[in-house]
Motif scaffolding. Structure first.
Motif, short mmCIF file in Angstrom:
data_model
loop_
_atom_site.label_atom_id
_atom_site.label_comp_id
_atom_site.label_asym_id
_atom_site.label_seq_id
_atom_site.Cartn_x
_atom_site.Cartn_y
_atom_site.Cartn_z
N ASP A 52 29.99 42.92 1.87
CA ASP A 52 29.09 43.60 2.78
C ASP A 52 27.67 43.45 2.27
O ASP A 52 27.43 43.42 1.07
N SER A 53 26.73 43.31 3.15
CA SER A 53 25.34 43.07 2.76
C SER A 53 24.80 44.19 1.88
O SER A 53 24.06 43.95 0.93
N LEU A 54 25.17 45.47 2.16
CA LEU A 54 24.70 46.58 1.34
C LEU A 54 25.29 46.51 -0.07
O LEU A 54 24.60 46.76 -1.06
N ALA A 55 26.59 46.16 -0.17
CA ALA A 55 27.23 46.05 -1.49
C ALA A 55 26.62 44.92 -2.30
O ALA A 55 26.35 45.04 -3.50
N ALA A 104 23.61 43.71 -1.97
CA ALA A 104 22.27 44.12 -2.39
C ALA A 104 22.33 45.09 -3.55
O ALA A 104 21.49 45.05 -4.46
N ALA A 105 23.32 46.00 -3.53
CA ALA A 105 23.45 46.96 -4.62
C ALA A 105 23.77 46.26 -5.94
O ALA A 105 23.21 46.59 -6.99
N ASN A 114 23.53 38.44 -10.79
CA ASN A 114 22.51 39.27 -10.17
C ASN A 114 21.15 39.00 -10.80
O ASN A 114 21.02 38.21 -11.75
#
Length: 859
Positions: free
Chosen positions: A113-116, A118-119, A140
């Motif tokens: 998922d894009s949010l995961a 990014a996190a 990362n």
């Protein structure tokens, strides 16, 4: 119309809930387009690569072959074309390698998922994902920053793996991490970054992923120095011991200022245990990782300027992961700590040393006090560790003036003592600490002041002072022994010459001759002087002893009659035998001599009363009994105790402490030599035993002799019985004349001349030799040609025992008689091991010499 949107909403989450395997057609199409473009780009790059290679080779070959026809301009042009082609060739090769390493499609991680995503990318700790083959597929932002700070060149070309960030410095840890990632297991290790990271410590965790591969997480630890804990530097930085924290690879994570000063290592310099422990002690240090509790290591510290110093390490490992070792380094020369202090650590720590340096000092075997001011003379104790409270008898409580804890009646004033402690020198300041059980000798160290406060370290050296006193006494005894041994040898030679010549004159001036009394007086003086020399040798433990296995019960039963004859009738002697008293190894005659001296001493002590009983008691005791009496280094097993108790006037403590000193006596002038008890002490100590005295004024005195028990084997028992049978009924020969060939070896001409003359008058053929070398030549010239060898023990060059060993093949059946006024200890071992060797101590009489020669030739 309303059902269609609802259905679409239901299908959408269902599509997301399945595994992200890339089975969605839209996703496949999205990845297919860049994949085709990439394949075309790769084909074009490879085509240009091969064309460039052919151009480079062709241009280079043409330049070499046709250089003569094209001229130097053509040669330079073709060489330039070849050079450019080679550069293009290298660039294409590097680009393809980088493209392969950055290509994440063959083993792409599951799309998140894009949010995961990014996190993960925004996480504060570096993270890395590797595939099942160990290749880096994603990292990362923090990991990329870490890679650029450590290996900027490698990070510019591709995504570097951990082994490129820690090259060689953590091979074992990285191997275990990579192995765990490949096998789908969890693992955790500690790595120290290099380069631009400033030596930061990273805790690396590897966790397997459900779809294959592994997630690597790098967490930086903040324990790179002692400042990690507020207030600890006051207690640890300048302690009189070295302190350090190390990991499982032997890297030093932190060290206090004391250890760094010893090593001349500035703050920030990376250290490893192998850098400052000599030999294989670094390996021994790491092997303690499997031990429980505090482990002691004796090692040699590689200090500044290459000097090696003996030290003791106390090491304890943290059982958690990553592994940590806390270590304390004690060194006598550098820190003033008494030897053996590290042995007390396990007792004081209860097997655990604590989690921090503060806990370590709270359980330290030396005293630590925190002062509220920089001036120790005016400071008040803020806090004390348990060791200091115990040393001070509970006086070092908070609020007590630090200066009041010490006794200033002797030595320097407080101001001078504290000034020396604050001078910055490495030498400790010796003081006397008041204590509940009496004053104690201590060494004082003061740390540099911080924020107007100071820490004090107090090391108990009371036992060290006792050891120094014992060592000084041993040195005096050794000096006396060396002096006595030199004097005894020469003096006894002089006495022997006087004695033999006097005996020869007595033969010509018998009883009734006017000269007879004067000659007898000469002999009496010689005997008195020989007795003094024997007492001095006994005190200095330099006697020549013939050690044998002795039954104390039997020996005392035989000797008690002699003891009773040596005292007055008013004095009773009682003998009480214990049960199962062990046999001992001692010179039988010297044991009787020691008891004779104690009996004479008891007679003088009870002489004022005109009555009294001397009780001699034997018993079997255990080693603990001897140890409790005050004996050091007591061997385990059975011991024999002989108690000699009188009913005399007794002694006070001051007198009791001096009775074994030579020439000390409480008797009137002319009535005592002061060597009797000193002689007993020397005999007991030279025989491996201990002597103690217990006395009270008006209650008499008890001397206790302890000797280690001995269990003879069958061969020794057989030799002893044979020896007993041989000497059971000695008979003095009626006629001292005889026949036989004698080799006389003596370096003192007066002794050799009178001895040879005496033996020749009694019918013996005497061949003289003035040293061992001449005697060996005569024996080599006539192997088996002598019936008896009489040799001095101590001679320049080849001595008596050396002659016996060198001439073993030439002696035949010759008997051996050694004569000496003093011999080294190894000769006593020779006599004890070979009972066939006869020994005649100097000075001896003509009668004793003639009887011994007749006896030996009669065998």
């Amino acid at each position: 119309m309303t059902d269609a949107p609802t259905k679409a909403k239901r299908e959408k989450p269902a599509a997301k809930s399945g595994p992200s395997t890339g089975s969605d057609p839209v996703q496949v199409r999205e990845r297919a387009v860049p994949k085709a473009k990439q394949d075309r780009a790769t084909l074009l790059a490879r085509t240009v690569f091969w064309i460039s290679g052919l151009m480079a080779l062709g241009a280079a070959g043409f330049a070499l072959v046709a250089a003569s026809t094209a001229g130097w301009h053509g040669f330079m042009l073709l060489s330039g074309i070849a050079f450019v082609a080679f550069i293009l060739l290298f660039a294409l090769a590097a680009g393809e390698t980088a493209a392969r390493s950055l290509n994440t499609e063959p083993a792409a991680p599951p799309r998140a998922d894009s949010l995961a995503a990014a996190a993960l990318d925004a996480a504060s700790d570096p993270m890395l994902i590797t595939d099942a083959r160990g290749r880096c597929v994603w990292a990362n932002a923090k990991y990329r920053e870490l890679a650029k700070s450590i290996a900027p060149l490698a990070a510019g070309l591709s995504l570097p793996a951990p082994d490129r960030l820690w090259p060689g410095s953590a091979g074992g840890a990285l191997y275990r991490l990579s192995k765990a990632a490949a096998s789908g297991e969890q693992a955790r290790e500690t790595l120290t970054a290099l380069g631009g990271s400033g030596g930061a410590v990273y805790s690396v965790a590897v966790d397997p992923m459900a779809m294959g591969g592994a997630l690597w997480r790098f967490a930086e630890e903040r324990s790179s120095g002692l400042e990690a804990e507020p207030g600890v530097p006051d207690w640890a930085e300048h302690a009189p011991v070295g302190l350090f924290l190390a990991d499982g690879e032997g890297r030093v994570l932190s060290a206090n200022a004391t250890l760094r000063a010893w090593l001349d290592a500035p703050e920030g310099q990376a250290l490893k245990v192998k850098d400052f422990l000599a030999g294989d002690m670094a390996r021994s240090f790491l092997r303690t990782r499997n031990e429980k509790g505090v482990v002691r290591l004796d090692a040699r510290l590689l200090a500044r300027e290459g000097v090696e110093s003996p030290v003791t390490l106390a090491v304890e490992w943290d059982e958690g992961r990553p592994a940590r070792a806390r270590a304390v380094v004690y060194g006598l020369t550098a820190a003033g700590t008494p030897p053996g202090v590290a042995q007390m650590i396990a007792q004081h720590t209860g097997g655990r040393a604590g989690r921090t340096f503060d806990d370590m000092f709270a359980n330290a075997p030396f005293g630590v006090a925190r002062l509220d001011g920089a001036d120790p003379g005016a400071a008040i104790v803020e806090d004390s560790n348990p060791a200091f409270l115990q040393l001070s008898g509970g006086a070092a409580i908070p609020g007590t003036p630090f200066i009041d804890l010490f006794d200033w009646s002797d030595g320097d004033s407080a101001q001078k003592a504290f000034a020396r402690a604050l001078s910055g020198r490495s030498e400790p300041v010796a003081l006397t600490l008041k204590s509940g059980d009496g004053a104690r000798d201590v060494h004082l160290f003061l740390s540099p002041a911080r924020s107007g406060k100071r820490a004090a370290y107090i090391v108990d050296i009371t036992e060290l002072r006792k050891l120094e006193g014992q060592y000084a006494q041993a040195q005096k005894l050794q000096a006396v022994g060396a002096l006595v041994s030199r004097v005894a040898h020469d003096f006894n030679n002089f006495l022997t010459a006087i004695k033999l010549n006097t005996d020869d004159l007595l033969v010509r001036h018998p009883v009734g001759d006017p000269s007879y009394p004067e000659l007898q007086n000469i002999n009496a003086v010689v005997a008195h002087a020989a007795g003094r020399i024997k007492h001095l040798l006994a005190f200095a433990r330099k006697q020549t002893l013939r050690v044998e296995t002795v039954d104390v019960t039997e020996t005392l039963s035989d000797a008690v009659h002699l003891l009773r004859q040596s005292v007055e009738e008013w004095m009773r002697i009682e003998l009480r035998h214990g049960r199962d008293v062990p046999l001992i190894r001692i010179d039988r005659d010297e044991l009787v001599n020691a008891l004779m001296n104690l009996t004479t001493n008891a007679r003088d002590a009870m002489g004022g009363k005109g009555k009294g009983t001397l009780t001699i008691t034997t018993e079997a005791v255990e080693a603990d009994t001897v140890r409790n009496a005050g004996a050091p280094d007591v061997a385990e097993g059975k011991w024999t105790a002989i108690h000699v108790t009188d009913e005399g006037t007794g002694m006070d403590e001051e007198t009791l402490g001096k009775i074994f000193e030579p020439f000390f006596t409480t008797k009137e002038p002319g009535k005592g030599t002061g060597l009797g008890l000193a002689t007993v002490y020397g005999i007991v100590k030279q025989s491996g035993g201990f002597l103690f005295a217990r006395s009270k004024l008006g209650e008499g005195t008890t001397f206790t002799l302890y000797f280690p028990g001995h269990e003879p084997d069958a061969e020794e028992i057989a030799k002893t019985e044979a020896r007993k049978a041989e000497v059971e009924a000695p008979r003095k020969p009626a006629d001292l004349a005889g026949r036989g060939r004698i080799l006389l070896v003596e370096d003192e001409a007066p002794v050799r001349t009178i001895t040879a003359s005496t033996l020749a008058k009694r019918g013996y053929e005497v061949v003289e030799a003035e040293d061992g070398e001449e005697a060996l030549e005569k024996l080599e010239a006539e192997p088996g040609g002598f019936d008896l060898i009489i040799s001095d023990v101590v001679m320049p060059g080849l001595d008596g025992p050396g002659l016996l060993k060198a001439a073993k093949d030439y002696l035949g059946d010759a008997r051996i008689i050694f004569i000496s006024g003093y011999a080294e200890e190894h000769f006593s071992h020779t006599l004890s091991a070979d009972l066939d060797i006869s020994f005649l101590p100097k000075p001896f009489s003509l009668q004793a010499l003639a009887e011994r020669v007749k006896e030996e030739l009669g065998r």
